[in-house]
Design a protein around this motif. Structure first.
Motif, short mmCIF file in Angstrom:
data_model
loop_
_atom_site.label_atom_id
_atom_site.label_comp_id
_atom_site.label_asym_id
_atom_site.label_seq_id
_atom_site.Cartn_x
_atom_site.Cartn_y
_atom_site.Cartn_z
N PRO A 1 0.82 -1.21 0.00
CA PRO A 1 0.00 0.00 0.00
C PRO A 1 0.86 1.26 0.00
O PRO A 1 1.82 1.35 0.75
N SER B 1 -18.09 -3.48 -7.54
CA SER B 1 -18.79 -2.34 -8.16
C SER B 1 -17.81 -1.22 -8.50
O SER B 1 -16.79 -1.03 -7.83
N ASP C 1 -7.67 5.07 -3.92
CA ASP C 1 -6.28 4.82 -4.29
C ASP C 1 -6.35 4.40 -5.75
O ASP C 1 -6.58 3.23 -6.06
N LEU C 2 -6.21 5.39 -6.63
CA LEU C 2 -6.58 5.18 -8.03
C LEU C 2 -5.57 4.33 -8.80
O LEU C 2 -4.45 4.10 -8.33
N GLN D 1 -2.63 -6.79 -10.47
CA GLN D 1 -3.11 -6.72 -11.85
C GLN D 1 -1.94 -6.59 -12.82
O GLN D 1 -1.89 -7.28 -13.84
N MET E 1 -9.92 -3.78 -16.31
CA MET E 1 -9.96 -4.04 -14.87
C MET E 1 -11.23 -4.80 -14.55
O MET E 1 -11.26 -5.66 -13.68
C1 LIG Z 1 -3.92 0.99 -6.58
S1 LIG Z 1 -5.10 -0.29 -6.42
C2 LIG Z 1 -5.65 -0.18 -4.76
C3 LIG Z 1 -4.76 -0.87 -3.80
C4 LIG Z 1 -5.24 -0.90 -2.37
N1 LIG Z 1 -5.33 0.42 -1.80
C5 LIG Z 1 -4.33 -1.78 -1.53
O1 LIG Z 1 -3.56 -1.24 -0.73
O2 LIG Z 1 -4.37 -3.01 -1.69
C6 LIG Z 1 -6.46 0.32 -7.29
C7 LIG Z 1 -7.65 -0.61 -7.37
O3 LIG Z 1 -8.76 0.16 -7.81
C8 LIG Z 1 -9.56 -0.61 -8.65
N2 LIG Z 1 -10.36 0.32 -9.44
C9 LIG Z 1 -9.93 1.13 -10.44
N3 LIG Z 1 -10.94 1.88 -10.91
C10 LIG Z 1 -12.04 1.55 -10.17
C11 LIG Z 1 -13.39 2.00 -10.17
N4 LIG Z 1 -13.82 2.92 -11.02
N5 LIG Z 1 -14.24 1.47 -9.25
C12 LIG Z 1 -13.80 0.53 -8.37
N6 LIG Z 1 -12.54 0.06 -8.35
C13 LIG Z 1 -11.66 0.57 -9.24
C14 LIG Z 1 -8.59 -1.47 -9.42
O4 LIG Z 1 -9.21 -2.63 -9.91
C15 LIG Z 1 -7.52 -1.75 -8.36
O5 LIG Z 1 -7.77 -2.97 -7.72
#
Ligand SMILES: C[S@@+](CC[C@H](N)C(=O)[O-])C[C@H]1O[C@@H](n2cnc3c(N)ncnc32)[C@H](O)[C@@H]1O
Length: 299
Positions: free
Chosen positions: A9, A79, A100-101, A107, A127
């Motif tokens: 993270p 979702s 956390d975009l 992935q 995704m």
């Molecule tokens: C950088 S990772 C987050 C990591 C998380 N904070 C952790 O520490 O494990 C971003 C996640 O956001 C998800 N994601 C991206 N766009 C999204 C959206 N519009 N709605 C929901 N999830 C989304 C991705 O699939 C990914 O798993």
């Protein structure tokens, strides 16, 4: 060796401290990924609950396992976070919101997902596997102008136009369906020598395509406005972005919500400047290098 599915993270201590996650209540983790941030919120604060969202079902299955020790305090939804405002959630119990975009290492490291130019795989990049648009579809079907626009705007690629032209001409002879094909064309067009601090042009090309496939910038501003207005006073919102366009949207939306020129100011901004990772964090986790964290508090 680090597990392939590990995801560290980003800006963890900064997020927990600025979100003030010691407070009792519900935290919305809008992009829960593998639950890196959320597991620490739950571990450190026994009175915290998490509602987590992710569009990636594969990641969510892993998260469910990772968060098993806290199962009674976690609810997970497959979702898009942009739908959260329409869900039946008790918004009055929310204390913190985290976005956390972007992409997780889980992935990026999976060759079959096609996110990485360093791994051989199909040009997929979705995704959400329910999405009908893959990167291959965009590469093989978009107009030359559209491709150039994607590479220029999302990838800030200098050679956007000539790369788009080359792709357009090559795909007439043979469809471009793999990461290796796209890497090869990119390397031929964008001459590049490894240099410290310089990004491989394919990283830009792949990131740009990924943003287009997943429509990552779409309605980010609208979501932020809605969620801030739905949640109570003192709710804190933390957003980590990895792309300058993304960060600009967050910065401008927070500025707008904090301004008294509107109906009224809805937030106060807690980070005058974005928080960025310390050198030590970047050394331990290269993915963190472009992260920017902005945090606000509802008023
Ligand atoms: C950088 S990772 C987050 C990591 C998380 N904070 C952790 O520490 O494990 C971003 C996640 O956001 C998800 N994601 C991206 N766009 C999204 C959206 N519009 N709605 C929901 N999830 C989304 C991705 O699939 C990914 O798993």
């Amino acid at each position: 060796m680090m597990s392939q599915q590990a995801h560290i993270p980003v800006l963890l201590e900064e997020v927990l401290s600025l979100l003030d996650t010691q407070r009792e209540g519900v935290y919305l983790d809008c992009t829960i990924g593998l639950g890196g941030h959320s597991s620490e919120i739950l571990r450190r604060s026994k009175n915290a609950q998490v509602i987590g969202f992710d569009i990636d079902e594969k990641a969510l299955m892993k998260t469910k396992e990772n968060l098993k020790p806290f199962a009674d305090r976690v609810t997970l939804y497959h979702s898009d976070f942009r739908y959260i405002p329409e869900l039946k959630i008790d918004f009055s119990s929310i204390r913190g919101i985290l976005l956390d975009l972007g992409l997780s290492s889980f992935q990026l490291d999976d060759a079959q997902r096609g996110f990485s130019y360093q791994k051989k795989g199909p040009l997929d990049m979705r995704m959400d596997l329910r999405n009908k648009t893959t990167a291959a579809k965009i590469i093989n079907k978009s107009s030359e102008n559209k491709l150039a626009q994607i590479f220029r705007e999302y990838g800030e690629l200098r050679q956007a136009k000539i790369l788009a032209k080359e792709i357009y001409s090559r795909r007439k002879k043979e469809e471009i369906n793999t990461t290796s094909q796209l890497l090869k064309i990119t390397e031929e067009i964008c001459r590049w020598r490894p240099q410290k601090g310089k990004t491989h042009p394919a990283a830009r090309v792949f990131q740009a395509l990924r943003i287009e496939v997943n429509q990552e910038l779409k309605d980010l501003d609208a979501f932020l406005e809605k969620i801030v207005k739905l949640t109570p006073k003192n709710t804190r919102t933390a957003v980590i972005s990895f792309h300058s366009l993304e960060d600009r949207i967050i910065k401008q939306t927070m500025k707008k919500l904090a301004s008294s020129k509107q109906e009224r100011p809805f937030i106060t901004i807690l980070t005058k400047k974005p928080v960025t990772p310390a050198k030590k964090e970047i050394e331990a986790n290269f993915r963190a290098r472009s992260a920017k964290l902005r945090v606000s508090r509802n008023i």
